[in-house]
Design a protein around this motif. Structure first.
Motif, PDB file in Angstrom:
ATOM      1  N   LYS A  87       0.597   7.267  -3.788  1.00 25.58           N
ATOM      2  CA  LYS A  87       0.759   5.979  -2.913  1.00 25.58           C
ATOM      3  C   LYS A  87      -0.403   5.155  -3.463  1.00 25.58           C
ATOM      4  CE  LYS A  87       4.142   7.217  -0.450  1.00 25.58           C
ATOM      5  NZ  LYS A  87       5.401   6.798  -1.030  1.00 25.58           N
ATOM      6  N   VAL A  88      -0.127   3.863  -3.440  1.00 25.43           N
ATOM      7  CA  VAL A  88      -1.066   3.040  -3.820  1.00 25.43           C
ATOM      8  C   VAL A  88      -2.199   2.922  -2.541  1.00 25.43           C
ATOM      9  CG1 VAL A  88      -1.656   0.310  -3.929  1.00 25.43           C
ATOM     10  CG2 VAL A  88       0.262   1.514  -4.810  1.00 25.43           C
ATOM     11  N   SER A  89      -2.002   3.318  -1.568  1.00 23.69           N
ATOM     12  CA  SER A  89      -3.097   3.452  -0.418  1.00 23.69           C
ATOM     13  C   SER A  89      -4.072   4.480  -0.956  1.00 23.69           C
ATOM     14  CB  SER A  89      -2.500   3.791   0.663  1.00 23.69           C
ATOM     15  OG  SER A  89      -1.772   5.081   0.703  1.00 23.69           O
ATOM     16  N   GLU A  90      -3.734   5.271  -1.727  1.00 26.42           N
ATOM     17  CA  GLU A  90      -4.728   6.519  -2.226  1.00 26.42           C
ATOM     18  C   GLU A  90      -5.852   6.140  -3.196  1.00 26.42           C
ATOM     19  OE1 GLU A  90      -2.901  10.340  -2.897  1.00 26.42           O
ATOM     20  OE2 GLU A  90      -1.004   9.256  -2.368  1.00 26.42           O
ATOM     21  N   VAL A  91      -5.495   4.809  -4.064  1.00 26.96           N
ATOM     22  CA  VAL A  91      -6.394   4.385  -5.092  1.00 26.96           C
ATOM     23  C   VAL A  91      -6.924   2.994  -5.089  1.00 26.96           C
ATOM     24  CG1 VAL A  91      -5.060   6.135  -6.818  1.00 26.96           C
ATOM     25  CG2 VAL A  91      -4.477   3.706  -6.600  1.00 26.96           C
ATOM     26  N   TYR A  92      -6.443   2.212  -4.013  1.00 28.21           N
ATOM     27  CA  TYR A  92      -6.553   0.771  -4.268  1.00 28.21           C
ATOM     28  C   TYR A  92      -8.237   0.651  -3.749  1.00 28.21           C
ATOM     29  CZ  TYR A  92      -6.617  -0.446   0.754  1.00 28.21           C
ATOM     30  OH  TYR A  92      -6.897  -0.438   2.167  1.00 28.21           O
ATOM     31  N   ARG A  93      -8.703  -0.447  -4.132  1.00 28.14           N
ATOM     32  CA  ARG A  93     -10.149  -0.721  -3.506  1.00 28.14           C
ATOM     33  C   ARG A  93     -10.107  -1.888  -2.883  1.00 28.14           C
ATOM     34  NH1 ARG A  93     -11.872  -3.438  -7.612  1.00 28.14           N
ATOM     35  NH2 ARG A  93      -9.907  -3.273  -8.739  1.00 28.14           N
ATOM     36  N   PRO A  94     -10.515  -1.557  -1.426  1.00 26.57           N
ATOM     37  CA  PRO A  94     -10.747  -2.826  -0.452  1.00 26.57           C
ATOM     38  C   PRO A  94     -11.594  -3.868  -0.998  1.00 26.57           C
ATOM     39  CG  PRO A  94     -11.413  -0.795   0.605  1.00 26.57           C
ATOM     40  CD  PRO A  94     -11.111  -0.561  -0.764  1.00 26.57           C
ATOM     41  N   PHE A  95     -11.500  -4.969  -0.861  1.00 22.06           N
ATOM     42  CA  PHE A  95     -12.255  -6.055  -1.151  1.00 22.06           C
ATOM     43  C   PHE A  95     -13.182  -6.662  -0.069  1.00 22.06           C
ATOM     44  CE2 PHE A  95     -13.605  -9.863  -3.298  1.00 22.06           C
ATOM     45  CZ  PHE A  95     -13.616  -9.357  -4.859  1.00 22.06           C
ATOM     46  N   GLU A  96     -14.457  -6.713  -0.122  1.00 20.36           N
ATOM     47  CA  GLU A  96     -15.393  -7.123   1.139  1.00 20.36           C
ATOM     48  C   GLU A  96     -15.753  -8.518   1.161  1.00 20.36           C
ATOM     49  OE1 GLU A  96     -17.891  -4.211  -0.415  1.00 20.36           O
ATOM     50  OE2 GLU A  96     -16.579  -2.546   0.305  1.00 20.36           O
ATOM     51  N   ILE A 152      -4.012  -6.264  -9.418  1.00 22.39           N
ATOM     52  CA  ILE A 152      -3.036  -7.027  -8.764  1.00 22.39           C
ATOM     53  C   ILE A 152      -3.325  -6.549  -7.276  1.00 22.39           C
ATOM     54  CG2 ILE A 152      -1.128  -6.990 -10.514  1.00 22.39           C
ATOM     55  CD1 ILE A 152      -0.081  -4.245  -9.113  1.00 22.39           C
ATOM     56  N   ILE A 153      -2.686  -7.579  -6.463  1.00 25.98           N
ATOM     57  CA  ILE A 153      -3.053  -7.568  -4.975  1.00 25.98           C
ATOM     58  C   ILE A 153      -2.338  -6.350  -4.284  1.00 25.98           C
ATOM     59  CG2 ILE A 153      -2.643  -8.748  -2.800  1.00 25.98           C
ATOM     60  CD1 ILE A 153      -3.062 -11.452  -4.686  1.00 25.98           C
ATOM     61  N   VAL A 154      -2.992  -5.807  -3.303  1.00 24.22           N
ATOM     62  CA  VAL A 154      -2.485  -4.811  -2.454  1.00 24.22           C
ATOM     63  C   VAL A 154      -2.310  -5.283  -1.138  1.00 24.22           C
ATOM     64  CG1 VAL A 154      -2.651  -2.585  -1.351  1.00 24.22           C
ATOM     65  CG2 VAL A 154      -3.399  -2.892  -3.781  1.00 24.22           C
ATOM     66  N   LEU A 155      -1.093  -5.306  -0.694  1.00 22.42           N
ATOM     67  CA  LEU A 155      -0.674  -6.086   0.700  1.00 22.42           C
ATOM     68  C   LEU A 155      -0.467  -4.687   1.765  1.00 22.42           C
ATOM     69  CD1 LEU A 155       1.777  -8.830  -0.129  1.00 22.42           C
ATOM     70  CD2 LEU A 155      -0.688  -8.992   0.328  1.00 22.42           C
ATOM     71  N   ASP A 156      -0.574  -4.882   3.147  1.00 19.99           N
ATOM     72  CA  ASP A 156      -0.107  -3.939   4.086  1.00 19.99           C
ATOM     73  C   ASP A 156       1.261  -4.459   4.605  1.00 19.99           C
ATOM     74  OD1 ASP A 156      -0.395  -6.138   6.017  1.00 19.99           O
ATOM     75  OD2 ASP A 156      -2.114  -5.134   6.814  1.00 19.99           O
ATOM     76  N   SER A 157       1.684  -3.537   5.567  1.00 18.52           N
ATOM     77  CA  SER A 157       3.116  -3.811   5.684  1.00 18.52           C
ATOM     78  C   SER A 157       3.229  -5.228   6.534  1.00 18.52           C
ATOM     79  CB  SER A 157       3.635  -2.613   6.605  1.00 18.52           C
ATOM     80  OG  SER A 157       2.775  -2.618   7.802  1.00 18.52           O
ATOM     81  N   ASP A 158       2.237  -5.832   6.937  1.00 15.95           N
ATOM     82  CA  ASP A 158       2.228  -7.178   7.455  1.00 15.95           C
ATOM     83  C   ASP A 158       2.063  -8.222   6.462  1.00 15.95           C
ATOM     84  OD1 ASP A 158       3.163  -6.144   9.992  1.00 15.95           O
ATOM     85  OD2 ASP A 158       0.968  -5.562  10.623  1.00 15.95           O
ATOM     86  N   ASP A 159       2.288  -7.933   5.166  1.00 16.05           N
ATOM     87  CA  ASP A 159       1.915  -8.848   4.382  1.00 16.05           C
ATOM     88  C   ASP A 159       0.521  -9.278   4.279  1.00 16.05           C
ATOM     89  OD1 ASP A 159       4.326  -8.687   3.007  1.00 16.05           O
ATOM     90  OD2 ASP A 159       5.298 -10.353   4.219  1.00 16.05           O
ATOM     91  N   GLU A 218       0.758  -1.159  -0.002  1.00 18.62           N
ATOM     92  CA  GLU A 218      -0.101  -0.070   0.030  1.00 18.62           C
ATOM     93  C   GLU A 218       0.725   1.206   0.180  1.00 18.62           C
ATOM     94  OE1 GLU A 218      -2.340   0.524   3.474  1.00 18.62           O
ATOM     95  OE2 GLU A 218      -0.980  -0.690   4.577  1.00 18.62           O
ATOM     96  N   GLN A 219       2.161   1.192   0.517  1.00 13.79           N
ATOM     97  CA  GLN A 219       2.924   2.321   0.741  1.00 13.79           C
ATOM     98  C   GLN A 219       3.643   2.639  -0.775  1.00 13.79           C
ATOM     99  OE1 GLN A 219       2.560   4.940   2.685  1.00 13.79           O
ATOM    100  NE2 GLN A 219       1.043   3.720   3.167  1.00 13.79           N
ATOM    101  N   GLN A 220       3.599   1.520  -1.750  1.00 10.56           N
ATOM    102  CA  GLN A 220       4.295   1.672  -2.939  1.00 10.56           C
ATOM    103  C   GLN A 220       3.741   3.006  -3.860  1.00 10.56           C
ATOM    104  OE1 GLN A 220       5.178  -2.957  -3.452  1.00 10.56           O
ATOM    105  NE2 GLN A 220       6.567  -1.561  -4.829  1.00 10.56           N
ATOM    106  N   GLU A 221       4.320   3.270  -4.733  1.00 10.34           N
ATOM    107  CA  GLU A 221       3.681   4.485  -5.658  1.00 10.34           C
ATOM    108  C   GLU A 221       3.126   3.689  -6.926  1.00 10.34           C
ATOM    109  OE1 GLU A 221       7.330   6.777  -6.252  1.00 10.34           O
ATOM    110  OE2 GLU A 221       6.773   7.750  -4.222  1.00 10.34           O
ATOM    111  N   LEU A 222       2.365   4.337  -7.767  1.00  9.22           N
ATOM    112  CA  LEU A 222       1.672   4.058  -8.928  1.00  9.22           C
ATOM    113  C   LEU A 222       2.337   3.442  -9.929  1.00  9.22           C
ATOM    114  CD1 LEU A 222      -1.544   6.470  -9.210  1.00  9.22           C
ATOM    115  CD2 LEU A 222      -1.172   4.308  -8.260  1.00  9.22           C
TER     116      LEU A 222
END
Length: 159
Positions: free
Chosen positions: A113-122, A50-57, A22-26
Protein backbone atom coordinates in the motif's frame (compact mmCIF):
# COMPACT_ATOMS: atom_id res chain seq x y z
CA UNK A 1 1.45 46.65 -1.71
CA UNK A 2 4.37 44.67 -3.10
CA UNK A 3 4.61 44.01 -6.82
CA UNK A 4 6.12 40.56 -6.21
CA UNK A 5 4.22 37.65 -7.72
CA UNK A 6 2.45 35.37 -5.29
CA UNK A 7 2.20 31.59 -5.38
CA UNK A 8 -1.48 31.71 -6.33
CA UNK A 9 -0.35 33.04 -9.73
CA UNK A 10 2.00 30.15 -10.54
CA UNK A 11 0.85 27.12 -8.56
CA UNK A 12 -0.45 23.96 -10.20
CA UNK A 13 -3.93 23.21 -8.85
CA UNK A 14 -4.14 19.97 -6.89
CA UNK A 15 -6.62 18.50 -9.38
CA UNK A 16 -4.09 18.96 -12.23
CA UNK A 17 -1.14 17.24 -10.51
CA UNK A 18 -0.91 13.42 -10.47
CA UNK A 19 -2.12 11.81 -7.28
CA UNK A 20 -2.84 8.45 -5.67
CA UNK A 21 -4.78 7.48 -2.60
CA UNK A 22 -2.99 6.09 0.44
CA UNK A 23 -4.83 2.76 0.09
CA UNK A 24 -3.78 2.24 -3.53
CA UNK A 25 -0.91 -0.10 -4.34
CA UNK A 26 2.62 0.58 -5.58
CA UNK A 27 1.80 -0.62 -9.07
CA UNK A 28 -0.60 2.35 -9.31
CA UNK A 29 2.24 4.69 -8.33
CA UNK A 30 4.63 3.21 -10.89
CA UNK A 31 1.99 3.51 -13.61
CA UNK A 32 1.65 7.24 -12.88
CA UNK A 33 5.39 7.80 -12.54
CA UNK A 34 6.16 5.93 -15.75
CA UNK A 35 3.54 7.83 -17.74
CA UNK A 36 6.01 8.91 -20.41
CA UNK A 37 6.57 12.57 -21.10
CA UNK A 38 5.47 13.09 -24.69
CA UNK A 39 7.51 16.32 -24.91
CA UNK A 40 10.74 14.38 -24.31
CA UNK A 41 12.24 12.67 -27.37
CA UNK A 42 13.24 9.64 -25.27
CA UNK A 43 10.16 9.53 -23.03
CA UNK A 44 10.89 9.21 -19.31
CA UNK A 45 9.39 10.21 -16.02
CA UNK A 46 6.89 13.02 -16.27
CA UNK A 47 6.99 13.52 -12.49
CA UNK A 48 9.45 12.30 -9.88
CA UNK A 49 6.97 12.75 -7.03
CA UNK A 50 3.21 12.43 -6.92
CA UNK A 51 0.68 13.56 -4.35
CA UNK A 52 -0.81 11.16 -1.81
CA UNK A 53 -4.40 11.79 -0.72
CA UNK A 54 -6.46 10.30 2.09
CA UNK A 55 -9.96 8.90 1.58
CA UNK A 56 -11.41 12.41 2.07
CA UNK A 57 -9.30 13.80 -0.80
CA UNK A 58 -7.00 15.64 1.62
CA UNK A 59 -3.31 16.00 0.83
CA UNK A 60 -1.21 13.92 3.24
CA UNK A 61 2.19 13.69 1.51
CA UNK A 62 4.23 12.65 -1.48
CA UNK A 63 5.58 9.41 -2.90
CA UNK A 64 8.57 9.47 -5.24
CA UNK A 65 10.30 7.07 -7.59
CA UNK A 66 13.02 6.72 -4.95
CA UNK A 67 10.42 5.80 -2.28
CA UNK A 68 9.11 3.06 -4.58
CA UNK A 69 12.62 1.72 -5.20
CA UNK A 70 13.31 1.68 -1.45
CA UNK A 71 10.11 -0.26 -0.86
CA UNK A 72 10.78 -2.78 -3.62
CA UNK A 73 14.49 -3.32 -3.10
CA UNK A 74 15.69 -1.76 0.16
CA UNK A 75 19.12 -3.41 -0.07
CA UNK A 76 19.65 -1.88 -3.49
CA UNK A 77 19.62 1.69 -2.17
CA UNK A 78 21.11 0.93 1.25
CA UNK A 79 24.45 -0.27 -0.07
CA UNK A 80 27.03 2.35 -0.98
CA UNK A 81 29.36 1.24 -3.75
CA UNK A 82 32.73 2.97 -3.54
CA UNK A 83 34.56 0.86 -6.11
CA UNK A 84 33.98 -2.18 -8.27
CA UNK A 85 36.10 -4.06 -10.77
CA UNK A 86 35.45 -3.34 -14.42
CA UNK A 87 34.04 0.09 -13.70
CA UNK A 88 34.90 1.66 -17.03
CA UNK A 89 32.37 2.45 -19.74
CA UNK A 90 33.44 -0.50 -21.90
CA UNK A 91 33.04 -3.27 -19.29
CA UNK A 92 30.09 -5.59 -19.17
CA UNK A 93 27.62 -4.55 -16.50
CA UNK A 94 27.56 -7.11 -13.67
CA UNK A 95 24.19 -5.81 -12.52
CA UNK A 96 22.58 -7.76 -15.36
CA UNK A 97 23.17 -10.88 -13.25
CA UNK A 98 20.77 -9.43 -10.64
CA UNK A 99 18.06 -8.25 -13.02
CA UNK A 100 15.86 -11.33 -13.20
CA UNK A 101 15.81 -12.11 -9.45
CA UNK A 102 15.42 -8.42 -8.60
CA UNK A 103 12.44 -7.86 -10.89
CA UNK A 104 10.88 -11.13 -9.78
CA UNK A 105 11.09 -10.01 -6.12
CA UNK A 106 9.86 -6.51 -7.02
CA UNK A 107 6.81 -7.94 -8.73
CA UNK A 108 5.86 -9.70 -5.50
CA UNK A 109 6.02 -6.39 -3.58
CA UNK A 110 3.97 -4.28 -5.99
CA UNK A 111 0.85 -4.87 -3.92
CA UNK A 112 2.26 -2.88 -0.98
CA UNK A 113 0.00 0.00 0.00
CA UNK A 114 1.08 3.58 -0.66
CA UNK A 115 0.42 4.25 3.04
CA UNK A 116 3.44 2.04 3.84
CA UNK A 117 5.92 4.09 1.80
CA UNK A 118 4.78 7.69 1.35
CA UNK A 119 6.44 10.65 3.06
CA UNK A 120 4.25 13.07 4.99
CA UNK A 121 5.01 16.69 4.23
CA UNK A 122 5.57 19.02 7.16
CA UNK A 123 6.24 22.38 5.50
CA UNK A 124 3.53 24.19 3.57
CA UNK A 125 3.39 27.51 1.76
CA UNK A 126 0.43 29.86 1.71
CA UNK A 127 -0.92 30.96 -1.65
CA UNK A 128 -0.26 34.59 -0.66
CA UNK A 129 3.45 33.93 0.01
CA UNK A 130 5.97 35.50 -2.32
CA UNK A 131 7.68 33.28 -4.85
CA UNK A 132 11.09 34.38 -3.57
CA UNK A 133 10.26 33.34 0.01
CA UNK A 134 9.11 29.87 -1.08
CA UNK A 135 12.05 29.45 -3.44
CA UNK A 136 14.40 30.15 -0.51
CA UNK A 137 12.61 27.57 1.67
CA UNK A 138 12.62 24.94 -1.08
CA UNK A 139 16.31 25.44 -1.83
CA UNK A 140 17.33 25.38 1.83
CA UNK A 141 15.42 22.12 2.38
CA UNK A 142 16.31 20.59 -1.00
CA UNK A 143 12.61 20.16 -1.83
CA UNK A 144 11.47 19.84 -5.44
CA UNK A 145 7.76 20.29 -4.75
CA UNK A 146 6.00 22.50 -2.18
CA UNK A 147 2.33 22.12 -1.25
CA UNK A 148 0.35 25.37 -1.24
CA UNK A 149 -2.48 26.06 1.21
CA UNK A 150 -5.55 28.28 1.16
CA UNK A 151 -7.68 28.50 4.30
CA UNK A 152 -5.69 25.68 5.89
CA UNK A 153 -6.34 23.25 3.02
CA UNK A 154 -3.85 22.24 0.31
CA UNK A 155 -5.05 23.59 -3.03
CA UNK A 156 -1.98 23.15 -5.21
CA UNK A 157 1.76 22.68 -5.55
CA UNK A 158 4.71 24.64 -6.88
CA UNK A 159 7.70 23.03 -8.56
Amino acid sequence: MSSQKRLAEIMIPLAEYPSVYEQQELHDVTNKLLDSDSSSPSGGLKHHEIIVLDSDDRFIGFVSSKDVLRALGPKLLATKVDHFEGGDAYSSDMSTLWEEPFFFKCGKKMNKKVSEVYRPFEIFANETDSILKVLYIMLSRDDEVMPVKRDNRVVGVVL
